[in-house]
Scaffold this active site. Structure first.
Site, mmCIF file in Angstrom:
data_model
loop_
_atom_site.group_PDB
_atom_site.id
_atom_site.type_symbol
_atom_site.label_atom_id
_atom_site.label_comp_id
_atom_site.label_asym_id
_atom_site.label_seq_id
_atom_site.Cartn_x
_atom_site.Cartn_y
_atom_site.Cartn_z
ATOM 1 N N CYS A 1 14.450 10.327 5.137
ATOM 2 C CA CYS A 1 13.550 10.103 6.586
ATOM 3 C C CYS A 1 15.690 10.264 7.102
ATOM 4 O O CYS A 1 15.293 10.810 8.413
ATOM 5 C CB CYS A 1 13.381 9.117 6.747
ATOM 6 S SG CYS A 1 14.470 8.331 5.657
ATOM 7 N N LYS B 1 0.498 -1.159 -0.094
ATOM 8 C CA LYS B 1 -0.018 0.430 0.059
ATOM 9 C C LYS B 1 0.641 1.172 0.051
ATOM 10 O O LYS B 1 1.398 1.256 1.029
ATOM 11 C CB LYS B 1 -0.680 0.167 1.444
ATOM 12 C CG LYS B 1 -2.222 1.043 1.049
ATOM 13 C CD LYS B 1 -2.111 1.398 2.692
ATOM 14 C CE LYS B 1 -1.792 2.915 3.122
ATOM 15 N NZ LYS B 1 -1.703 3.940 2.868
ATOM 16 N N GLU C 1 10.695 1.140 9.515
ATOM 17 C CA GLU C 1 11.497 2.309 9.369
ATOM 18 C C GLU C 1 10.520 3.420 9.744
ATOM 19 O O GLU C 1 9.805 4.124 8.694
ATOM 20 C CB GLU C 1 11.189 2.018 7.927
ATOM 21 C CG GLU C 1 12.431 0.610 8.163
ATOM 22 C CD GLU C 1 14.054 0.457 8.716
ATOM 23 O OE1 GLU C 1 14.064 1.256 8.602
ATOM 24 O OE2 GLU C 1 14.472 -0.167 8.159
ATOM 25 N N GLU D 1 11.015 15.837 13.744
ATOM 26 C CA GLU D 1 11.521 16.125 12.546
ATOM 27 C C GLU D 1 10.613 16.844 11.634
ATOM 28 O O GLU D 1 8.983 17.179 12.647
ATOM 29 C CB GLU D 1 10.837 14.556 12.308
ATOM 30 C CG GLU D 1 10.958 14.176 11.095
ATOM 31 C CD GLU D 1 10.539 12.763 10.878
ATOM 32 O OE1 GLU D 1 9.925 12.621 10.691
ATOM 33 O OE2 GLU D 1 11.753 12.159 9.924
HETATM 34 P P1 NAD Z 1 2.500 9.032 7.476
HETATM 35 O O1 NAD Z 1 3.421 7.956 9.614
HETATM 36 O O2 NAD Z 1 1.922 9.984 8.066
HETATM 37 O O3 NAD Z 1 2.174 7.686 7.221
HETATM 38 C C1 NAD Z 1 2.716 6.824 6.667
HETATM 39 C C2 NAD Z 1 1.871 5.240 6.121
HETATM 40 O O4 NAD Z 1 1.395 4.913 6.796
HETATM 41 C C3 NAD Z 1 0.513 5.928 4.719
HETATM 42 O O5 NAD Z 1 0.072 4.910 3.634
HETATM 43 C C4 NAD Z 1 -0.238 5.863 5.323
HETATM 44 O O6 NAD Z 1 -1.679 5.866 4.923
HETATM 45 C C5 NAD Z 1 0.043 4.885 6.442
HETATM 46 N N1 NAD Z 1 -1.307 5.191 7.785
HETATM 47 C C6 NAD Z 1 -1.216 6.453 8.687
HETATM 48 N N2 NAD Z 1 -2.324 5.965 9.287
HETATM 49 C C7 NAD Z 1 -1.988 4.712 9.445
HETATM 50 C C8 NAD Z 1 -2.168 3.764 10.717
HETATM 51 N N3 NAD Z 1 -3.600 4.359 11.901
HETATM 52 N N4 NAD Z 1 -2.473 2.423 10.307
HETATM 53 C C9 NAD Z 1 -2.393 1.907 9.252
HETATM 54 N N5 NAD Z 1 -1.425 3.306 8.464
HETATM 55 C C10 NAD Z 1 -1.452 4.361 8.728
HETATM 56 O O7 NAD Z 1 3.766 9.170 6.967
HETATM 57 P P2 NAD Z 1 4.115 9.912 5.947
HETATM 58 O O8 NAD Z 1 3.224 11.618 6.031
HETATM 59 O O9 NAD Z 1 3.497 9.598 4.626
HETATM 60 O O10 NAD Z 1 5.987 9.975 5.754
HETATM 61 C C11 NAD Z 1 7.007 10.391 7.031
HETATM 62 C C12 NAD Z 1 7.127 10.001 7.991
HETATM 63 O O11 NAD Z 1 7.792 8.986 7.295
HETATM 64 C C13 NAD Z 1 8.365 11.080 8.528
HETATM 65 O O12 NAD Z 1 8.543 10.497 9.980
HETATM 66 C C14 NAD Z 1 9.275 9.749 7.696
HETATM 67 O O13 NAD Z 1 11.362 10.214 7.840
HETATM 68 C C15 NAD Z 1 9.108 8.735 7.968
HETATM 69 N N6 NAD Z 1 10.143 8.123 6.402
HETATM 70 C C16 NAD Z 1 10.894 7.113 7.578
HETATM 71 C C17 NAD Z 1 11.165 6.664 6.394
HETATM 72 C C18 NAD Z 1 12.534 5.182 6.954
HETATM 73 O O14 NAD Z 1 13.193 4.717 6.344
HETATM 74 N N7 NAD Z 1 13.324 5.738 8.433
HETATM 75 C C19 NAD Z 1 11.625 6.812 5.687
HETATM 76 C C20 NAD Z 1 10.859 7.526 4.863
HETATM 77 C C21 NAD Z 1 9.637 8.428 6.132
#
Ligand code: NAD
Length: 505
Positions: free
Chosen positions: A305, A196, A271, A404
């Site tokens: 990230c 997804k 991650e 962040e």
């Molecule tokens: P987010 O956590 O808001 O969303 C990530 C995903 O989770 C999306 O697909 C979203 O639809 C889904 N989601 C949201 N709520 C959910 C729930 N309750 N249950 C299950 N799935 C749910 O993050 P974002 O805004 O998309 O991305 C930014 C964040 O991701 C930043 O914190 C960034 O650092 C992190 N990130 C980490 C890595 C890594 O490899 N460590 C890489 C890229 C981004």
């Protein structure tokens, strides 16, 4: 542009399981399906606010059940369950080649709703993703076990077996990389996978579905669905999904872990976010440090990230160093607003209005708790462009130092001693990546062992490598992508103990 808007779910696996020629059978079964859920995702282009579509399907409970059933059948009875390691490797190599051939269209579909310049998507994300598929193709026929000689009456075998139906949920900032990191090792190990993408970047992932089918993966083995929070939550709670690999925020990561625990204790890889430090010592190779800290940070407008968003500079070089970063930021700012579909464009907007507002709030808070060296405003009146922004000496409790931001906002603090630099570097609840700039290798290794992070880069921004594990500690999560570590995380170890003391018949 022809947009993929429906779900790539393939529920024909059961009908095809008896087909004697698994590779050719899959090509005809390419399938985008209508969702049972009436909800839709709307997308706008963050470079100019133009409307893209309001018709991206959202997978609901029934749709996810359909995908899981197809995946389970593919894993247990379908042709995939009988594929040898060499056959799996062949499919992984083939999909890598097909993705390369389709790079331009894939990059455009990913760029449209995210505003990422296509140059970065083609030359970094897609290139890396293709390499990841080739890397794991190399593993597919080399999965080994162990055995122990009979020394207590038992001969012992350890076998590594695929888990079953696995899933991935990802953020929007580099979708193709996450497809590579999650799907490739899972398939090399023999699992079936449901991915997804984020609701902010669904198009590129949806376009991948038919490419996997073309590469010979049988129906049900790789499926792409779209949706937001509810869809993600349904995946994390599904009883027949046995592993979920999540890339996103720490806030949502905790929810995934809770849902996994409440449903079926599925395995979880998290991650999560970061607030990574870059330590710049006075003896650093200065050009390399300036380029790595300034230029490296601005890739994807700070929406990375591992971006080193907290810079620690030795006091005696701080002025010279900050002046150089200001120059890089102001040059980048001038190029912003250019057409992100032009292969020459380097910098784009942030992903959407929500992210724009969040970042601007941090900037306003920063103006009260630190010295603004450059940036701090919007670029233009259309789209979500933000000036690369540099703050000096934020206080330890200010949000711009602690939280962040995930945007083009860099914070700098100065230090006098190595010990002070290490303390400042570890002054965070995150622990994803870190960078050390110095010409003294002894110091680099000494400091690297004291930094609380999953990865350390010396004289470079931290970038993922195919063969080393990538992952965080503290609130940056746990588990790993890439390397053999990730392959093993998609397998269960099974111990078989053979009683050697059976009397002869
Ligand atoms: P987010 O956590 O808001 O969303 C990530 C995903 O989770 C999306 O697909 C979203 O639809 C889904 N989601 C949201 N709520 C959910 C729930 N309750 N249950 C299950 N799935 C749910 O993050 P974002 O805004 O998309 O991305 C930014 C964040 O991701 C930043 O914190 C960034 O650092 C992190 N990130 C980490 C890595 C890594 O490899 N460590 C890489 C890229 C981004």
């Amino acid at each position: 542009m022809d947009l993929p808007l429906k779900l790539f779910i393939n529920n024909e696996a059961s009908q095809r399981s008896a087909n004697p020629n698994p590779i050719s059978s899959s090509i005809n079964s390419v399938q985008y399906i209508e969702s049972k859920n009436g909800e839709r995702i709307s997308l706008r282009n963050p470079t100019n606010d133009d409307f893209i579509t309001n018709d991206v399907r959202v997978a609901g409970e029934e749709d996810i059940d359909t995908a899981v059933t197809a995946a389970k059948i593919a894993f247990t009875q379908g042709p995939w369950s009988k594929f040898s390691g060499i056959q799996r490797a062949a499919c992984l190599h083939k999909v890598a080649a097909i993705i390369e051939q389709n790079a331009e269209r894939l990059a455009q579909l990913e760029s449209l709703p995210t505003g990422r310049p296509i140059s970065g998507i083609v030359h970094f994300d897609l290139k890396h993703m293709v390499e990841v598929f080739r890397y794991y193709a190399g593993w597919a026929d080399k999965i080994e076990g162990r055995s122990y000689v009979e020394d207590n009456g038992y001969y012992k075998i350890v076998r590594y077996e695929p888990i079953g139906v696995c899933a991935g949920i990802s953020s929007w900032n580099a979708t193709f990389m996450y497809v590579g990191w999650k799907v490739a090792p899972a398939l090399a190990a023999g699992n079936a996978f449901i991915f997804k993408a984020s609701e902010k970047s669904p198009l590129g992932a949806l376009a991948l579905g038919p490419l996997f089918a073309e590469a010979g993966f049988p129906p049900g083995v790789v499926q792409f669905i779209t949706g937001g929070k509810e869809t993600g939550s349904l995946i994390a709670s599904h009883k027949l999904i046995l592993k979920v690999s999540f890339t996103g925020s720490a806030f949502v990561g905790k929810k995934i872990q809770e849902a996994a625990a409440r449903s079926n204790l599925k395995k979880v890889t998290l991650e999560l976010g970061g607030k990574s430090p870059a330590l710049v010592f006075a003896d650093a190779p200065m050009e390399v440090a300036i380029g790595g800290v300034g230029g490296g940070f601005l890739a994807n407008s700070g929406q990375i990230c591992v971006a080193a968003s907290r810079v620690l500079v030795e006091e005696k070089i701080a002025k010279q160093f900050c002046d150089a970063i200001v120059q890089i930021f102001e040059a980048a700012s001038k190029g912003m607003g250019a057409d992100t579909m032009d292969p020459k464009t380097q910098h784009g907007p942030v992903v959407d209005k929500e992210q724009f507002e969040k970042i601007m709030t941090y900037i306003e808070q920063g103006k009260k708790s630190a010295t603004l060296l450059t940036g701090g405003g919007r670029i233009g009146t259309k789209g979500s462009f933000i000036q690369p922004t540099l703050f000096l000496q934020p206080t330890s409790d200010s949000p711009i130092w602690k939280e962040e931001i995930f945007g083009p906002v860099l914070t700098v603090r100065t230090f006098k001693t190595e010990e002070e630099a290490i303390n400042l570097a570890n002054e965070t609840e995150y622990g994803l990546a870190s960078c050390i700039y110095t010409s003294d290798i002894t110091r680099a290794l000494r400091v690297s062992s004291q930094i609380e992070a999953g990865g350390v880069a010396i004289n470079s921004p931290f970038l993922p490598e195919l063969n080393t594990p990538f992952g965080g500690i503290k609130q940056s999560g746990y588990g790993h992508e890439l390397g053999k570590d990730s392959l093993l995380s998609y397998m269960n170890a099974k111990s078989i103990h053979i009683n050697m003391a059976i009397p002869k018949l």
